[in-house]
Design an enzyme around this catalytic site. Structure first.
Site, PDB file in Angstrom:
ATOM      1  N   GLU A  11      44.897 -18.910  88.721  1.00  0.00           N
ATOM      2  CA  GLU A  11      44.846 -18.502  87.152  1.00  0.00           C
ATOM      3  C   GLU A  11      43.822 -18.889  86.525  1.00  0.00           C
ATOM      4  OE1 GLU A  11      48.491 -18.928  84.722  1.00  0.00           O
ATOM      5  OE2 GLU A  11      49.702 -19.007  86.361  1.00  0.00           O
ATOM      6  N   ASP A  84      50.748 -20.171  88.820  1.00  0.00           N
ATOM      7  CA  ASP A  84      51.372 -21.444  88.458  1.00  0.00           C
ATOM      8  C   ASP A  84      52.997 -21.191  88.949  1.00  0.00           C
ATOM      9  OD1 ASP A  84      49.459 -22.577  87.521  1.00  0.00           O
ATOM     10  OD2 ASP A  84      49.606 -22.283  85.375  1.00  0.00           O
ATOM     11  N   ASP A  86      55.829 -21.223  87.904  1.00  0.00           N
ATOM     12  CA  ASP A  86      57.066 -21.238  86.790  1.00  0.00           C
ATOM     13  C   ASP A  86      57.133 -19.762  86.569  1.00  0.00           C
ATOM     14  OD1 ASP A  86      54.756 -20.484  85.528  1.00  0.00           O
ATOM     15  OD2 ASP A  86      54.995 -21.966  83.805  1.00  0.00           O
ATOM     16  N   GLU A  88      56.024 -17.677  84.073  1.00  0.00           N
ATOM     17  CA  GLU A  88      55.060 -17.003  83.742  1.00  0.00           C
ATOM     18  C   GLU A  88      54.030 -16.968  84.793  1.00  0.00           C
ATOM     19  OE1 GLU A  88      54.354 -15.642  80.687  1.00  0.00           O
ATOM     20  OE2 GLU A  88      56.380 -16.273  80.335  1.00  0.00           O
ATOM     21  N   TYR A 308      52.218 -30.407  87.865  1.00  0.00           N
ATOM     22  CA  TYR A 308      52.451 -29.354  86.951  1.00  0.00           C
ATOM     23  C   TYR A 308      53.075 -29.577  85.623  1.00  0.00           C
ATOM     24  CZ  TYR A 308      53.077 -24.415  85.419  1.00  0.00           C
ATOM     25  OH  TYR A 308      52.661 -23.348  84.710  1.00  0.00           O
ATOM     26  N   ARG A 310      54.495 -27.955  83.328  1.00  0.00           N
ATOM     27  CA  ARG A 310      55.702 -27.010  82.688  1.00  0.00           C
ATOM     28  C   ARG A 310      56.909 -27.309  83.701  1.00  0.00           C
ATOM     29  NH1 ARG A 310      51.069 -23.824  81.668  1.00  0.00           N
ATOM     30  NH2 ARG A 310      50.642 -23.694  79.424  1.00  0.00           N
ATOM     31  N   HIS A 355      61.883 -28.348  89.375  1.00  0.00           N
ATOM     32  CA  HIS A 355      60.435 -28.845  89.968  1.00  0.00           C
ATOM     33  C   HIS A 355      60.571 -30.575  89.822  1.00  0.00           C
ATOM     34  CE1 HIS A 355      59.108 -24.542  88.667  1.00  0.00           C
ATOM     35  NE2 HIS A 355      59.590 -24.529  89.656  1.00  0.00           N
TER      36      HIS A 355
END
Length: 810
Positions: A11, A84, A86, A88, A308, A310, A355
């Site tokens: 990203e 990423d 997640d 998104e 990470y 999130r 996670h």
């Protein structure tokens, strides 16, 4: 690019550079710069009539990135999507795979998905060896969430524009968060402060050691919070306690307490703690965490410092726990290391993917080691994460607590003292969690040695007056915590959501607290009145659960969309037939206590004949006289685009009126500052206020008086407030008509029949004499008629209102 080279898409460019270096030039790594496409920003991009078909288009500045990815993918042996880990990130991977397949069809390169939760060489290498397909269940959950947000926004926002001119937008989660802030403000405004007293005793042992104990039982009865509610009662109790000597220790209890460390950070707890301890907003925290995750240049090499950021999980990997435990044993000794690793379970409602929690990628990178390579804000956040992760695996803190009860010979009057002594600091050596409200952080409150039967000398009594306080306004930290408790929204959405509320001027963030603007309160009241179901906390949380069920494969996303749209569409159709007059009328009634609390009769304070009403224009809401255009008096409400210093004014409690024990305080409302009187005797005559063709009795247990501009709210004394409380006040007469002194929106004035004469600032209106009042009235009467307002007839007012139609303002 050499032929048959694999391409990795991530990203951000920072992450791309780090990963390309780790993989030693074996791969070409490109950055998508976030989302590559989104729903086209126009009506019809989600079509409920055709199975919720969606129309996608490139995001801003994304077309060049897409072209680069497609160009390189044409010659690639494989396209590896490493966005990423997640929802998104899964959505971005899916969008890129769809674009590649649309472009090349059967000639598209093989597509693989890899995820890593920390950007270290080992993590990246391990992830590359375990590719998988794009998780279509996560994609379905993303599609449902995106379609829901689009349909709610594109359906409700135009309704707001039509029915409430000056409004901006509504959103599925945004509007619920706004309601939380607006409801809290209503609680604060409705709160009636209550006086109460406590009595502490200053005792001395035979060894001349002093300590403080609090009165808990008086005359054989356990003291409740409001049992001592006035100074008179407290003084009487003090006299009895002073005479009830001697005192002695009747009970001593000793016990040991353990306090456990808090879990490592999730997204929301990181946002909360960074707000409390560092003063960082949620958006700022996430930007800094993103940078720490993607990589920081250490000794010429980019290294990801944290995992990470999130996540809902409080778990740590076994490898990370082993490294942290080894570090604790080596740095702090075996006494700080629990026998077994600590295991935590999430308490968050609707917790997402399991996670890891947020932790340093290596506990060996101490904050002081990386300090030369980090900006001050980055270092502060890294240190917070490092300490929290370390403390989460440390031994508990241990306290000795001593509880002593002291009584007179009769046993009717008892004091209690509690002493707490920290005997082993455990995890507190490294980290202590912050709190939303101020708390006593002194871990050591010592008592002298006490034993049952010890005689004590009562040196003095320490009575103290207190007032109950309203619930605090939400901070970013407490709002995130509340939304997480209710299961509303996702941790990754909290930061942008709070920013949207501020950008729409629905709320302002002042002194780290959220204040709803009048614009925000009007929008919230409208939605509560006409779309109640869709701003209910339980409904929104249930929808979040359904989205999680979609991600788990337990629900079909189109079925969830169909069920939602059926009822929601009916609500929108009904709203389209709603008249602006009815919308404003209902909103005005819902906000009456806020809009008119210091003018309950709603009488126009300029012409004294008309009635103030809520009105709307394209510039926003205001209060205006219904005699417009004869009277053009208006009061602009706060839109939220300005942040006046007065908005952060906290109530000032002045004290009590000895005559009736009512509490007097200075507060702020839409008209300005006012004096509030709480707890007036209920046997006073009831005040009757006309409201839309009917009469409503107003409770007089609370009374409000506008504070004149001549008095500074911070400097008003109790004596002045008591004089204000006595207004309006008859101070004499003229030609058999009473002369009254009173205070209105524009300051103090004398009323004589239908004549209102302003009192100049040079005069002390609280001490004005009959002679001075008569002179002011005569001066008013002597003014030329052309300069005096001539009252309009009832007929002309009615005609004017007919011409204007709805109440939308002139």
């Amino acid at each position: 690019m050499a032929a048959e080279t694999s391409v990795i898409v991530v990203e951000s460019p920072a992450k791309a550079a780090t990963i390309e270096r780790y993989l030693g030039g074996k791969y070409t790594v490109l950055a998508s710069y976030g989302h590559v496409r989104d729903l086209v920003n126009k009506r019809g991009s989600v079509d409920p009539e055709h199975d919720f078909a969606m129309v996608w288009g490139p995001t801003e500045h994304a077309q060049k990135r897409v072209d680069d990815i497609l160009k390189v993918a044409k010659k690639a042996s494989a396209l590896i999507l490493a966005t990423d880990p997640d929802r998104e990130g899964e959505a971005i991977a899916w969008h890129i795979s769809e674009l590649v397949r649309e472009k090349y069809g059967t000639k598209a390169p093989p597509l693989q998905r890899v995820v890593f939760y920390e950007i270290t060489k080992n993590a990246v290498t391990r992830a590359m060896g375990n590719p998988r397909d794009v998780d279509l269940l996560l994609v379905d959950a993303y599609l449902a969430r995106r379609a829901l947000d689009y349909l709610v926004g594109y359906s409700l926002s135009p309704i707001l524009w039509q029915k409430l001119p000056g409004s901006r937008s509504a959103g599925r989660v945004q509007s619920v968060a706004l309601r939380l802030i607006a409801d809290r403000e209503k609680e604060i405004e409705a709160f009636t402060s209550q006086e109460y007293w406590t009595i502490d005793g200053n005792f001395c042992t035979s060894r001349k050691e002093n300590f403080i104990a609090r009165l808990t039982i008086f005359r054989g009865k356990k003291l409740e919070k409001f049992d001592l509610s006035s100074q008179v009662e407290t003084q009487h109790a003090s006299e009895i306690l002073t005479e009830a000597v001697p005192y002695k220790v009747i009970h001593v209890e000793k016990k040991q307490m353990r306090r456990n460390p808090t879990p490592p950070f999730t997204t929301s707890t990181l946002q909360q703690e960074a707000s409390r301890k560092l003063g960082f907003g949620a958006s700022r925290t996430m930007r800094l965490a993103q940078r720490l995750y993607e990589g920081v240049n250490l000794h010429g090499e980019s290294v990801g410092l944290i995992t990470y950021m999130r996540t809902d999980s409080v778990n740590l990997s076994q490898e990370a726990v082993q490294h942290i435990r080894s570090f604790i044993a080596e740095e702090y000794g075996a006494g700080y290391l629990p026998d077994q690793p600590r295991v935590y379970k999430t308490k968050a409602k609707n917790a997402q993917e399991a996670h890891e929690a947020i932790r340093p990628t290596s506990i060996l990178r101490r904050p002081e080691d990386v300090a030369p390579f980090l900006e001050s804000d980055q270092l502060a956040l890294y240190e917070l994460i490092w300490k929290r992760s370390l403390a989460s695996q440390m031994e508990s803190a241990v306290f000795d607590q001593v509880l002593a009860e002291i009584a007179d010979d009769s046993g009717d009057n008892t004091f209690r003292a509690v002493g707490t002594t920290l005997i082993f600091n455990g995890f507190l050596r490294v980290y202590q969690e912050g709190h939303d409200e101020e708390k006593d952080t002194d871990e050591t409150i010592k008592l002298p040695p006490l034993a049952e039967g010890d005689a004590l000398d009562l040196r003095s009594l320490l009575p103290e007056q207190h007032f109950t306080q309203p619930p605090p306004r939400f901070t970013e930290a407490s709002l995130v915590k509340k939304m997480e408790e209710l299961g509303i929204g996702r941790p990754s959405t909290y930061a942008p959501l709070m920013q949207v509320l501020q950008d729409r001027h629905y709320v302002t963030l002042e002194k780290r607290q959220f204040y709803p603007s009048d614009r925000g309160r009007i929008v919230s009241a409208f939605l509560e009145n006409f779309c109640k179901k869709y701003v209910e906390y339980d409904f929104t949380a249930q929808l979040e659960e359904e989205l999680d069920d979609i991600a788990q494969g337990d629900l079909n996303w189109k079925k969830v969309m169909s069920d939602f749209w059926h009822d929601f569409h009916e609500t929108i159709v009904q709203l389209k037939d709603l008249s602006i007059t009815e919308a404003i009328s209902r909103v005005e009634e819902a906000l009456a206590d806020h809009l008119f609390h210091d003018n309950p009769s709603r009488t126009c304070t300029q012409c004294h004949e008309g009635r103030m009403e809520l009105k709307l224009s394209k510039f926003g809401a205001f209060l205006g006289c219904n005699r417009y255009p004869e009277c053009q008096h208006r009061i602009t409400l706060r839109s939220g685009s300005e942040t006046p210093e007065a908005a952060t004014f906290e109530p000032i409690i002045l004290g009590t009126d000895p005559s009736d024990q009512s509490t007097l305080s200075i507060r702020r409302g839409p008209y300005g500052f006012y004096l509030q009187i709480d707890g007036l005797p209920t046997d006073q005559p009831e005040q009757v206020t006309p409201r839309r063709g009917r009469k409503k009795k107003e409770s007089l247990t609370v009374r409000r008086l506008a504070l004149p501009p001549t008095l500074s709210p911070q400097e008003v004394t109790l004596e002045q407030a008591l004089k204000l409380k006595g207004l309006p006040k008859v101070i004499g007469s003229l030609d058999e008509n009473e002369l009254k002194v009173s205070v209105g929106r524009f300051g103090p004035y004398i009323q004589w029949g239908n004549v209102f004469a302003s009192i100049p600032k040079s005069m002390d209106f609280l001490s004005i004499t009959e002679e001075e009042a008569i002179q002011l009235v005569r001066s008013k009467l002597e003014k030329p008629k052309s300069r005096r307002r001539v009252s309009a007839t009832t007929t002309s007012r009615t005609t004017t209102r007919r011409k204007r139609g709805v109440k939308t303002a002139g």
